[in-house]
Design an enzyme around this catalytic site. Structure first.
Site, PDB file in Angstrom:
ATOM      1  N   ALA A   1       0.842  -1.189   0.000  1.00 30.08           N
ATOM      2  CA  ALA A   1       0.000   0.000   0.000  1.00 30.08           C
ATOM      3  C   ALA A   1       0.888   1.254   0.000  1.00 30.08           C
ATOM      4  O   ALA A   1       2.104   1.169   0.223  1.00 30.08           O
ATOM      5  CB  ALA A   1      -0.911  -0.003   1.225  1.00 30.08           C
TER       6      ALA A   1
ATOM      7  N   GLN B   1       1.366   3.653   2.099  1.00 33.87           N
ATOM      8  CA  GLN B   1       2.120   3.825   3.345  1.00 33.87           C
ATOM      9  C   GLN B   1       2.654   2.470   3.851  1.00 33.87           C
ATOM     10  O   GLN B   1       2.544   2.126   5.022  1.00 33.87           O
ATOM     11  CB  GLN B   1       1.257   4.490   4.404  1.00 33.87           C
ATOM     12  CG  GLN B   1       1.137   5.990   4.239  1.00 33.87           C
ATOM     13  CD  GLN B   1       2.456   6.719   4.471  1.00 33.87           C
ATOM     14  OE1 GLN B   1       3.299   6.280   5.232  1.00 33.87           O
ATOM     15  NE2 GLN B   1       2.635   7.838   3.776  1.00 33.87           N
ATOM     16  N   SER B   2       3.266   1.715   2.962  1.00 34.55           N
ATOM     17  CA  SER B   2       3.752   0.380   3.304  1.00 34.55           C
ATOM     18  C   SER B   2       5.017   0.420   4.156  1.00 34.55           C
ATOM     19  O   SER B   2       6.045   0.961   3.736  1.00 34.55           O
ATOM     20  CB  SER B   2       4.033  -0.412   2.021  1.00 34.55           C
ATOM     21  OG  SER B   2       4.705  -1.613   2.309  1.00 34.55           O
ATOM     22  N   ASN B   3       4.947  -0.187   5.339  1.00 34.38           N
ATOM     23  CA  ASN B   3       6.155  -0.358   6.156  1.00 34.38           C
ATOM     24  C   ASN B   3       7.126  -1.323   5.481  1.00 34.38           C
ATOM     25  O   ASN B   3       8.345  -1.153   5.536  1.00 34.38           O
ATOM     26  CB  ASN B   3       5.785  -0.915   7.533  1.00 34.38           C
ATOM     27  CG  ASN B   3       4.917   0.025   8.330  1.00 34.38           C
ATOM     28  OD1 ASN B   3       5.210   1.200   8.458  1.00 34.38           O
ATOM     29  ND2 ASN B   3       3.820  -0.494   8.874  1.00 34.38           N
TER      30      ASN B   3
ATOM     31  N   VAL C   1       7.642  -1.865   2.260  1.00 36.53           N
ATOM     32  CA  VAL C   1       8.380  -1.237   1.156  1.00 36.53           C
ATOM     33  C   VAL C   1       9.509  -0.374   1.705  1.00 36.53           C
ATOM     34  O   VAL C   1      10.631  -0.407   1.200  1.00 36.53           O
ATOM     35  CB  VAL C   1       7.423  -0.416   0.265  1.00 36.53           C
ATOM     36  CG1 VAL C   1       8.225   0.483  -0.688  1.00 36.53           C
ATOM     37  CG2 VAL C   1       6.522  -1.351  -0.530  1.00 36.53           C
TER      38      VAL C   1
END
Length: 333
Positions: free
Chosen positions: A72, A74-76, A78
């Site tokens: 997503a 706001q991916s942690n 990534v």
């Protein structure tokens, strides 16, 4: 389980802290401990760092020069993948899904997105609701067609290789508890892409620890979440050689605290984030650990988790995501 058989890179000093939440325990009249996997150091830490030890280990063993992943906006995951790729001189491409409909500048440009860019990650966006792992595989194939040695990491790092991070974490937790004389009655954590939850189940079953895992869901309904976790747990157990496999009853998720959907704030999440910050000086995140903590607090208050139990909450990190939800926390409680 002999995990040294699998390629790995070491990314953080282990073990992560395990300590009692004295003030929260007093507030709820319960015995609550926390496993601090927000303290895995790399890129402000988080649970994906454990998975990346094995995923990047395999990528390097295969001679990869470029990693591709997805998540997503706001991916942690990534953010942590981009950082580890930079550490090892690998290019990184991330496909970010517009899973939440919003024009909020903080969400679209701040928090994890800002850090992704600082780590040199090449970002491509995709609309919400599509098969993002298929998109990542497609991108990997496109890169390979140009001669690039691309390694594709699924969302959340959640496959049998990434799950090794939480098989290892389960072993680590049991050793810590034994050294401390701590009898754990229940382990609670967020469950989303399934790798953390599945790895913990496999690791604890392999250790014959007798510690049940409760996953607090952040996205899917209970039946789908449990099926995803069980499928990955079976694959991981087979990969590491756990005799007898995994019983279906070992996989339990409570998905009553998702609210309106993935990444959409709930009153319980906001209250839980504020409570941990003000009682313990610990930051949770708004998507995973905040909702998981909200669920655990409610289950203790309702008596579903008995106050006589010793409960360990596994903190999956992600506090950077708070900066993508500034308006949610702007007012005073």
């Amino acid at each position: 389980m002999h995990l040294a058989r699998f390629p790995r890179v070491k990314l953080f000093p282990a073990p992560t802290p395990l300590h009692r939440l004295e003030n929260l325990s007093r507030e709820l009249g319960a015995d609550i401990w926390i496993k601090r996997d927000d303290c895995t150091v790399v890129a402000t830490g988080g649970n994906k760092v454990r998975k990346l030890e094995w995923l990047i280990g395999e990528a390097r063993a295969q001679g990869a020069t470029h990693v591709v992943t997805q998540g997503a906006v706001q991916s942690n995951h990534v953010r942590q993948t981009a950082a580890v790729a930079a550490m090892y001189g690998l290019k990184c491409t991330a496909l970010l899904e517009h899973r939440i409909e919003t024009n909020d500048r903080d969400y679209l440009q701040g928090g994890n997105v800002l850090l992704d860019k600082l780590f040199g990650c090449e970002i491509e966006y995709r609309p919400g609701g599509i098969d993002m792992n298929a998109e990542a595989e497609k991108k990997g194939a496109e890169l390979r067609a140009t001669g690039v040695k691309a390694y594709v990491i699924p969302g959340g790092g959640s496959n049998k290789v990434g799950a090794l991070g939480y098989v290892s974490c389960a072993q680590e937790l049991v050793r810590q508890a034994d050294e401390m004389g701590l009898k754990i009655d229940r382990l609670v954590t967020a469950t989303g892409s399934a790798g953390t939850h599945a790895g913990l189940v496999v690791g604890l079953e392999g250790e014959n620890a007798g510690i049940p895992v409760l996953g607090i869901g952040v996205r899917l309904p209970k039946d789908r979440q449990e099926e995803n976790v069980f499928r990955l747990a079976e694959a991981t157990a087979d990969y590491v050689g756990v005799r007898g496999g995994i019983a279906r009853s070992a996989v339990v998720a409570n998905c009553d605290y998702v609210g309106k959907g993935y990444g959409i704030p709930t009153e319980g999440m906001v209250a839980a984030v504020r409570m941990l910050a003000r009682l313990e000086g610990i930051l949770l995140d708004p998507v995973y650990s905040g909702k998981a903590m909200a669920g655990m607090i409610d289950l203790i208050r309702s008596g579903e988790i008995r106050k006589s139990e010793t409960v360990v909450f596994l903190h999956t990190g992600g506090a950077v995501g708070l900066f993508g939800y500034g308006e949610t926390f702007a007012g005073e409680a």
